[in-house]
Every structure is written in C-alpha cells, then in structure tokens.
Design a protein around this motif. Sequence first.
Motif, PDB file in Angstrom:
ATOM      1  N   ALA A  71     112.645 -24.406  29.258  1.00 27.15           N
ATOM      2  CA  ALA A  71     112.207 -24.335  30.642  1.00 27.15           C
ATOM      3  C   ALA A  71     111.445 -23.059  30.959  1.00 27.15           C
ATOM      4  O   ALA A  71     110.974 -22.870  32.071  1.00 27.15           O
ATOM      5  CB  ALA A  71     113.428 -24.441  31.572  1.00 27.15           C
ATOM      6  N   SER A  72     111.311 -22.132  29.981  1.00 26.89           N
ATOM      7  CA  SER A  72     110.689 -20.855  30.260  1.00 26.89           C
ATOM      8  C   SER A  72     109.196 -21.021  30.507  1.00 26.89           C
ATOM      9  O   SER A  72     108.554 -21.931  29.996  1.00 26.89           O
ATOM     10  CB  SER A  72     110.928 -19.894  29.093  1.00 26.89           C
ATOM     11  N   THR A  73     108.607 -20.112  31.305  1.00 26.13           N
ATOM     12  CA  THR A  73     107.184 -20.129  31.610  1.00 26.13           C
ATOM     13  C   THR A  73     106.464 -19.150  30.697  1.00 26.13           C
ATOM     14  O   THR A  73     106.899 -18.030  30.512  1.00 26.13           O
ATOM     15  CB  THR A  73     106.952 -19.738  33.078  1.00 26.13           C
ATOM     16  N   THR A  74     105.345 -19.587  30.122  1.00 25.77           N
ATOM     17  CA  THR A  74     104.584 -18.726  29.225  1.00 25.77           C
ATOM     18  C   THR A  74     103.765 -17.738  30.031  1.00 25.77           C
ATOM     19  O   THR A  74     103.006 -18.111  30.917  1.00 25.77           O
ATOM     20  CB  THR A  74     103.654 -19.579  28.341  1.00 25.77           C
TER      21      THR A  74
ATOM     22  N   SER B  26      99.940 -12.820  22.336  1.00 25.87           N
ATOM     23  CA  SER B  26     100.708 -12.489  21.130  1.00 25.87           C
ATOM     24  C   SER B  26     101.145 -13.728  20.354  1.00 25.87           C
ATOM     25  O   SER B  26     101.765 -13.603  19.296  1.00 25.87           O
ATOM     26  CB  SER B  26     101.951 -11.666  21.495  1.00 25.87           C
ATOM     27  N   GLY B  27     100.806 -14.896  20.863  1.00 26.35           N
ATOM     28  CA  GLY B  27     101.282 -16.128  20.233  1.00 26.35           C
ATOM     29  C   GLY B  27     100.531 -16.528  18.981  1.00 26.35           C
ATOM     30  O   GLY B  27     100.961 -17.424  18.259  1.00 26.35           O
TER      31      GLY B  27
ATOM     32  N   GLY C 219      86.026  -9.138  14.619  1.00 19.30           N
ATOM     33  CA  GLY C 219      87.018  -9.019  13.554  1.00 19.30           C
ATOM     34  C   GLY C 219      88.258  -9.851  13.811  1.00 19.30           C
ATOM     35  O   GLY C 219      88.245 -10.831  14.563  1.00 19.30           O
ATOM     36  N   TRP C 220      89.340  -9.447  13.149  1.00 17.62           N
ATOM     37  CA  TRP C 220      90.655 -10.076  13.293  1.00 17.62           C
ATOM     38  C   TRP C 220      91.511  -9.202  14.193  1.00 17.62           C
ATOM     39  O   TRP C 220      91.518  -7.977  14.039  1.00 17.62           O
ATOM     40  CB  TRP C 220      91.365 -10.242  11.949  1.00 17.62           C
ATOM     41  N   ALA C 221      92.256  -9.827  15.099  1.00 21.03           N
ATOM     42  CA  ALA C 221      93.134  -9.066  16.001  1.00 21.03           C
ATOM     43  C   ALA C 221      94.544  -9.644  15.954  1.00 21.03           C
ATOM     44  O   ALA C 221      94.731 -10.867  16.026  1.00 21.03           O
ATOM     45  CB  ALA C 221      92.596  -9.093  17.423  1.00 21.03           C
ATOM     46  N   TYR C 222      95.536  -8.742  15.858  1.00 20.16           N
ATOM     47  CA  TYR C 222      96.940  -9.134  15.784  1.00 20.16           C
ATOM     48  C   TYR C 222      97.712  -8.384  16.872  1.00 20.16           C
ATOM     49  O   TYR C 222      97.910  -7.169  16.773  1.00 20.16           O
ATOM     50  CB  TYR C 222      97.513  -8.816  14.400  1.00 20.16           C
ATOM     51  N   TYR C 223      98.101  -9.135  17.896  1.00 22.08           N
ATOM     52  CA  TYR C 223      98.865  -8.563  19.005  1.00 22.08           C
ATOM     53  C   TYR C 223     100.328  -8.937  18.813  1.00 22.08           C
ATOM     54  O   TYR C 223     100.683 -10.120  18.865  1.00 22.08           O
ATOM     55  CB  TYR C 223      98.362  -9.101  20.344  1.00 22.08           C
ATOM     56  N   ARG C 224     101.165  -7.947  18.604  1.00 25.75           N
ATOM     57  CA  ARG C 224     102.579  -8.219  18.337  1.00 25.75           C
ATOM     58  C   ARG C 224     103.389  -8.230  19.632  1.00 25.75           C
ATOM     59  O   ARG C 224     103.017  -7.602  20.626  1.00 25.75           O
ATOM     60  CB  ARG C 224     103.153  -7.181  17.372  1.00 25.75           C
TER      61      ARG C 224
ATOM     62  N   LEU D 159      91.826 -16.833  28.974  1.00 34.34           N
ATOM     63  CA  LEU D 159      93.019 -16.587  28.162  1.00 34.34           C
ATOM     64  C   LEU D 159      93.877 -17.848  28.162  1.00 34.34           C
ATOM     65  O   LEU D 159      94.632 -18.115  29.092  1.00 34.34           O
ATOM     66  CB  LEU D 159      93.816 -15.400  28.688  1.00 34.34           C
ATOM     67  N   THR D 160      93.690 -18.631  27.124  1.00 31.07           N
ATOM     68  CA  THR D 160      94.478 -19.852  26.927  1.00 31.07           C
ATOM     69  C   THR D 160      94.961 -19.866  25.483  1.00 31.07           C
ATOM     70  O   THR D 160      94.653 -18.960  24.698  1.00 31.07           O
ATOM     71  CB  THR D 160      93.638 -21.114  27.195  1.00 31.07           C
ATOM     72  N   ALA D 161      95.696 -20.894  25.131  1.00 31.38           N
ATOM     73  CA  ALA D 161      96.168 -21.011  23.751  1.00 31.38           C
ATOM     74  C   ALA D 161      95.015 -21.272  22.790  1.00 31.38           C
ATOM     75  O   ALA D 161      95.157 -21.098  21.577  1.00 31.38           O
ATOM     76  CB  ALA D 161      97.198 -22.130  23.648  1.00 31.38           C
ATOM     77  N   ASP D 162      93.856 -21.673  23.321  1.00 30.35           N
ATOM     78  CA  ASP D 162      92.715 -22.032  22.475  1.00 30.35           C
ATOM     79  C   ASP D 162      91.579 -21.023  22.523  1.00 30.35           C
ATOM     80  O   ASP D 162      90.662 -21.092  21.698  1.00 30.35           O
ATOM     81  CB  ASP D 162      92.166 -23.412  22.884  1.00 30.35           C
TER      82      ASP D 162
END
Length: 239
Positions: A47-50, A57-58, A86-91, A142-145
């Motif tokens: 039930a959590s909201t993203t 970070s996903g 480049g490549w980006a990694y958000y933890r 800013l979406t999942a895609d």
Amino acid sequence: MQNRIAPSRGTMIVASVVTAVAIGLVPAGGAFAAETTAVPVSVSAAASTTSPSDVLSGTPWETTGAVDQDGNIVPLTNEAVVNFVGWAYYRTDGTFTMYDLADAPKMQGDWTVSADGAERTLVAKDAAGEVLFERTVPITVLTADEFTYRVIPDAADPATFYDIIHTPTDHPEPLAEAPVDEEVVTIAPDGDAADGEASDELAETGNAGPIVALVAGIVALLGGAAVYITRMVRRGRTS
C-alpha cells in the motif's frame, strides 16, 4: 452354550473417547504444520506510495538523448552536453556514483530530490569526502521509464537550455563488479549468510518433529486401547 457378553459400557466409552481424541488431534497437527510454513504478506509494503526519490533510486540510468530549447536533437558528443552523458547510480542511502559510457569514473557524492520531484541536487565529493561542488537542476520528467533534467549553461539566459534524457538500464556499476567470493563477503561480512540459509532449512525440517511425535502418540494410544478392549471382551466371553 456360552452366552456372548457385549463389551461393558465403560469399555465402549473408553474406545469412543480415544477415537474422538485421535480424530480431533490429527487435523490440529496439520493446521500447526501449515501455520509454521506460511509466508506472511506485507500489507504496508503493497500500500506504500512511491516517492520521487524512490523512482530515481529504483534503477540505474543511462543518458540516451538530449534536446535543446527548440526541441532539436543534440548529439551526445556535442560539447554542450557531453559532460552530462554516462551511467548514473543513485543509491537509497543518498549517495551516488557516475561514469562515462566507457565506464570511467566521473564523480561521486550525495544526492537528493525535492519532495515534489521538481529538482535534483548533487553534492560532488572527492575520495576523501571533501565537497567539490554542489549543483541543483530542474527535473522535467521523472517516471519509472524516463528521467530528464534541464541544464541552463548561462543563468543570465534561461531561454537557452538543454534537456538531458535518461532511461533505465541494466548496465552493472563498473566498480561494483567483484569476484564471487568477495560478493559473498559483501552480502554477509560475518560469514553467516550460508549458515543462515542452512539453519532456515533445518528449522523448516524441524517443524515436522512435533507432528511426528503427535502421530506416534496417537498410534500408541489407539494400540493400548485396542488391547484393553480385546481383553475385556475375552473376559466377558469366559465369564
């Protein structure tokens, strides 16, 4: 001729009680086994909201395009945008690392996204953790895609800008790749990962212990009752 004497009322009561106990306990044992192996369902997680931070970070991100203020496609090799490619990694712990498309390190540090998802802030740091610079850019998508932010080269001319487009990637983080034995240590520094899995398996197997003991007790009880009833019947026949 001998008269056949039926088992006494007490004998039949004992047999009935034993049978009832056996019938009642066996389903209970089955229920116990089901409860010990059931997997709990996390209602709160479903039930959590993203949040915007969760989205960023996903997944790792790859720069896949750039357009200018007029919507014209800008090659990623263009000097106006190449430094953002480049490549980006958000933890999830609030740190990030970035690499160019040849896997060479670009920068590292801390990151945040505003609660409304309108801005992303980077605090770049050197290897010693000293701050090199801080940069905040507006987010346009800013979406999942897709993750797109806007770069304005000259603050005095906000009408001229470039939108830097990123899409999800499964490209592994270059410096995160490690031999298998090191990955095991990373997952469980105290060396308990494998032992823990084995312990879980043993625990699941051990859940059958009470059931086996219960069934054995019922069988022994029924056997004793049968012997008692048989003796009572034989005594009635010979009396």
